[in-house]
Scaffold this motif. Structure first.
Motif, PDB file in Angstrom:
ATOM      1  N   ASP A  56       1.060  -1.179   0.468  1.00 61.24           N
ATOM      2  CA  ASP A  56      -0.283  -0.093   0.362  1.00 61.24           C
ATOM      3  C   ASP A  56       0.429   1.089  -0.071  1.00 61.24           C
ATOM      4  O   ASP A  56       0.117   2.329  -0.055  1.00 61.24           O
ATOM      5  N   ALA A  57       2.627   0.635   0.257  1.00 58.53           N
ATOM      6  CA  ALA A  57       2.411   2.673  -0.324  1.00 58.53           C
ATOM      7  C   ALA A  57       2.892   2.900  -1.767  1.00 58.53           C
ATOM      8  O   ALA A  57       3.678   2.293  -1.867  1.00 58.53           O
ATOM      9  N   GLY A  82       0.871   9.942  -1.120  1.00 62.90           N
ATOM     10  CA  GLY A  82       0.022  10.047  -1.133  1.00 62.90           C
ATOM     11  C   GLY A  82      -0.586   8.694  -2.091  1.00 62.90           C
ATOM     12  O   GLY A  82      -0.425   7.561  -1.674  1.00 62.90           O
ATOM     13  N   GLU A  83      -1.614   8.844  -1.989  1.00 60.16           N
ATOM     14  CA  GLU A  83      -2.464   8.300  -2.277  1.00 60.16           C
ATOM     15  C   GLU A  83      -2.575   8.218  -4.174  1.00 60.16           C
ATOM     16  O   GLU A  83      -1.902   8.707  -4.625  1.00 60.16           O
TER      17      GLU A  83
END
Length: 100
Positions: free
Chosen positions: A57-58, A63-64
């Motif tokens: 998920d990094a 940010g996304e």
């Protein structure tokens, strides 16, 4: 076959029947295969703590992922308008600044 370098290949040696690979016959399962090495990944507890429970998920910068921006860039790459001379010049300039 002999390979002498990146360009020269010699096929002066005859291929013998016992060196040929034959495809498995129908009905032969994986039971005839020998057990080979198995890939394995061990993540230390320190690495798990550093990345949290899901290291995938990094995202760079923390940010996304902006899916709309990703789709826009993919469309530009597909239609050939993403790589422009200006972008290439900027990338080259940044690379030279970093390594020079």
């Amino acid at each position: 076959m002999q390979i002498f370098g990146p360009i020269r290949v010699s096929t002066s040696q005859a291929t013998q029947a016992n060196n040929r690979i034959t495809p498995p016959q129908p009905g032969q399962g994986s039971a005839t295969r020998s057990a080979g090495p198995v890939d394995q990944l061990d993540i230390s507890s320190a690495a798990k703590a550093a990345f949290g429970s899901a290291p995938t998920d990094a995202v760079a910068g923390g940010g996304e992922i902006r899916l709309d921006r990703v789709a826009e860039i993919r469309r530009a790459i597909a239609d050939g308008s993403y790589d422009t001379p200006e972008k290439m010049d900027m990338a080259m300039s940044r690379m030279l600044d970093r390594f020079a």
